[in-house]
Design an enzyme around this catalytic site. Structure first.
Site, PDB file in Angstrom:
ATOM      1  N   GLY A   1      -4.846  68.318  85.060  1.00 57.25           N
ATOM      2  CA  GLY A   1      -4.556  67.019  85.657  1.00 57.25           C
ATOM      3  C   GLY A   1      -3.482  66.229  84.927  1.00 57.25           C
ATOM      4  O   GLY A   1      -3.274  65.042  85.195  1.00 57.25           O
TER       5      GLY A   1
ATOM      6  N   GLU B   1     -14.642  69.631  82.283  1.00 57.97           N
ATOM      7  CA  GLU B   1     -15.158  68.291  82.626  1.00 57.97           C
ATOM      8  C   GLU B   1     -16.688  68.277  82.551  1.00 57.97           C
ATOM      9  O   GLU B   1     -17.281  67.262  82.188  1.00 57.97           O
ATOM     10  CB  GLU B   1     -14.652  67.885  84.030  1.00 57.97           C
ATOM     11  CG  GLU B   1     -13.162  67.546  83.984  1.00 57.97           C
ATOM     12  CD  GLU B   1     -12.416  67.748  85.286  1.00 57.97           C
ATOM     13  OE1 GLU B   1     -13.047  67.889  86.347  1.00 57.97           O
ATOM     14  OE2 GLU B   1     -11.165  67.779  85.232  1.00 57.97           O
TER      15      GLU B   1
ATOM     16  N   SER C   1      -2.748  72.121  86.134  1.00 56.18           N
ATOM     17  CA  SER C   1      -1.486  71.665  86.728  1.00 56.18           C
ATOM     18  C   SER C   1      -0.691  72.799  87.382  1.00 56.18           C
ATOM     19  O   SER C   1       0.534  72.825  87.340  1.00 56.18           O
ATOM     20  CB  SER C   1      -0.630  70.930  85.690  1.00 56.18           C
ATOM     21  OG  SER C   1      -1.309  69.781  85.229  1.00 56.18           O
TER      22      SER C   1
ATOM     23  N   GLU D   1      -8.525  77.614  81.416  1.00 55.86           N
ATOM     24  CA  GLU D   1      -7.970  76.297  81.714  1.00 55.86           C
ATOM     25  C   GLU D   1      -7.789  75.510  80.422  1.00 55.86           C
ATOM     26  O   GLU D   1      -8.753  74.936  79.901  1.00 55.86           O
ATOM     27  CB  GLU D   1      -8.920  75.521  82.633  1.00 55.86           C
ATOM     28  CG  GLU D   1      -9.157  76.194  83.967  1.00 55.86           C
ATOM     29  CD  GLU D   1      -9.566  75.184  85.030  1.00 55.86           C
ATOM     30  OE1 GLU D   1      -8.940  75.181  86.082  1.00 55.86           O
ATOM     31  OE2 GLU D   1     -10.500  74.387  84.786  1.00 55.86           O
TER      32      GLU D   1
ATOM     33  N   ASN E   1     -10.429  73.652  93.445  1.00 55.00           N
ATOM     34  CA  ASN E   1     -11.529  72.876  92.877  1.00 55.00           C
ATOM     35  C   ASN E   1     -11.307  71.434  93.327  1.00 55.00           C
ATOM     36  O   ASN E   1     -10.462  70.737  92.760  1.00 55.00           O
ATOM     37  CB  ASN E   1     -11.499  73.008  91.346  1.00 55.00           C
ATOM     38  CG  ASN E   1     -12.540  72.147  90.675  1.00 55.00           C
ATOM     39  OD1 ASN E   1     -13.406  71.566  91.327  1.00 55.00           O
ATOM     40  ND2 ASN E   1     -12.456  72.053  89.356  1.00 55.00           N
TER      41      ASN E   1
ATOM     42  N   LYS F   1     -13.128  68.925  93.056  1.00 58.45           N
ATOM     43  CA  LYS F   1     -13.735  67.927  92.152  1.00 58.45           C
ATOM     44  C   LYS F   1     -14.411  66.830  92.978  1.00 58.45           C
ATOM     45  O   LYS F   1     -14.917  67.113  94.061  1.00 58.45           O
ATOM     46  CB  LYS F   1     -12.687  67.385  91.178  1.00 58.45           C
ATOM     47  CG  LYS F   1     -11.975  68.511  90.420  1.00 58.45           C
ATOM     48  CD  LYS F   1     -11.171  68.034  89.260  1.00 58.45           C
ATOM     49  CE  LYS F   1     -10.489  69.235  88.602  1.00 58.45           C
ATOM     50  NZ  LYS F   1      -9.740  68.899  87.411  1.00 58.45           N
TER      51      LYS F   1
ATOM     52  N   HIS G   1     -16.739  74.375  83.558  1.00 58.67           N
ATOM     53  CA  HIS G   1     -15.516  73.574  83.606  1.00 58.67           C
ATOM     54  C   HIS G   1     -15.513  72.584  82.447  1.00 58.67           C
ATOM     55  O   HIS G   1     -16.543  72.015  82.094  1.00 58.67           O
ATOM     56  CB  HIS G   1     -15.423  72.833  84.954  1.00 58.67           C
ATOM     57  CG  HIS G   1     -14.048  72.274  85.178  1.00 58.67           C
ATOM     58  ND1 HIS G   1     -13.619  71.128  84.555  1.00 58.67           N
ATOM     59  CD2 HIS G   1     -13.011  72.715  85.924  1.00 58.67           C
ATOM     60  CE1 HIS G   1     -12.358  70.899  84.916  1.00 58.67           C
ATOM     61  NE2 HIS G   1     -11.974  71.846  85.749  1.00 58.67           N
TER      62      HIS G   1
END
Ligand code: PGA
Length: 264
Positions: A188, A112, A227, A182, A9, A11, A110
């Site tokens: 991250g 985000e 991660s 996730e 991904n 991003k 996701h």
């Protein structure tokens, strides 16, 4: 047999030139990837056309078949006056227009997108239906926040994200869904779920899917994301219900991305 998948991904990272360089570097190393592992690169919209061509240019057909192209989002509307949006139909049209590899996947749900852009389960269901109707496969993300895990609510949060969205699909549609677990606290942050934590919730996701889809849940690939890197991928991927990874930061370096894919 469930498909093993290592999906990158990207991003909102890389310029077009950097993205092309990255996919070319991945292509150079792709012969190291085990036969039964599928790589997916989910690039920014602006890169899809060129990356589609770069994948099509991989000379060895077997290596070419090991890598697929994906996007990171699509609109929840079919078409029309929605400035700035990109429809599922547009994504599906990239391969034929570029004479290259098709866009096969789209990441939806996701954290985000849910967190920063207010995407609810209802919106995500619309997006998923549109993506599937265009022949795309969906990588559907679920996962809890740190406070939710601390409060012991992670199973409830994940179950709700599955039931509110995926339980509205037919078994036939479900064949084109990959689930990615996730935990938000691991994205991250450098902090990874332990293999036990990850296995526990992956098994829970599979049993939740089985409530609606029965034995088909055994065929659904469930990826871990958060991660994931070359140093921890092997122990995560060795777990019974973990079928690969959705990789953010470490997918931006060909060496790390391939390092993760060779961890099986
Ligand atoms: P990360 O991101 O690997 O950088 O933690 C994973 C993701 O958000 O898909």
């Amino acid at each position: 047999m469930r498909q093993k998948i290592v999906a990158g991904n990207w991003k909102m990272n890389t310029t077009l030139a950097e993205g092309i360089e990255l996919v070319n570097q991945i292509a150079e190393r792709i012969d190291q990837v085990p036969q039964d592992v599928k790589l997916i690169v989910n690039t920014p919209f602006t890169h899809l056309f060129a990356v589609s061509q770069a994948i099509a240019a991989i000379k060895c057909p077997f290596c070419r078949s090991k890598i697929a192209l994906g996007a990171q989002n699509c609109a929840d509307k079919e078409k029309g006056a929605y400035t700035g949006e990109v429809s599922a139909k547009m994504l599906a049209s990239v391969g034929s227009a570029s004479n290259g590899a098709p866009v096969e996947y789209v990441i939806l749900g996701h954290s985000e997108r849910r967190g920063y852009y207010g995407e609810t389960n209802a919106i995500l269901l619309e997006k998923i239906k549109l993506a599937l109707s265009e022949g795309l496969k969906v990588i559907y993300c679920v996962g809890e926040a740190l406070e939710e895990r601390k409060a012991g609510r992670h199973f409830d949060v994940v179950a709700e994200e599955i039931k509110d969205v995926l339980f509205n699909l037919t078994g036939e549609q479900m064949k084109n869904i990959v689930v990615a677990y996730e935990p938000i606290w691991a994205i991250g942050t450098g902090e990874t779920a332990t293999k036990e934590q990850a296995q526990e919730i992956h098994a829970f996701i599979r049993s939740t899917l089985a409530e609606k889809f029965g034995d088909m849940a055994e065929e659904t690939s469930i990826l871990y994301g958060g991660s994931c890197k070359p140093s921890n991928a092997k122990e995560l991927f060795s777990q019974k219900d973990i079928d690969g990874g959705l990789i953010g930061g470490a997918s931006l370096k060909a060496e790390d991305f391939i390092g993760i894919a060779t961890s099986y």
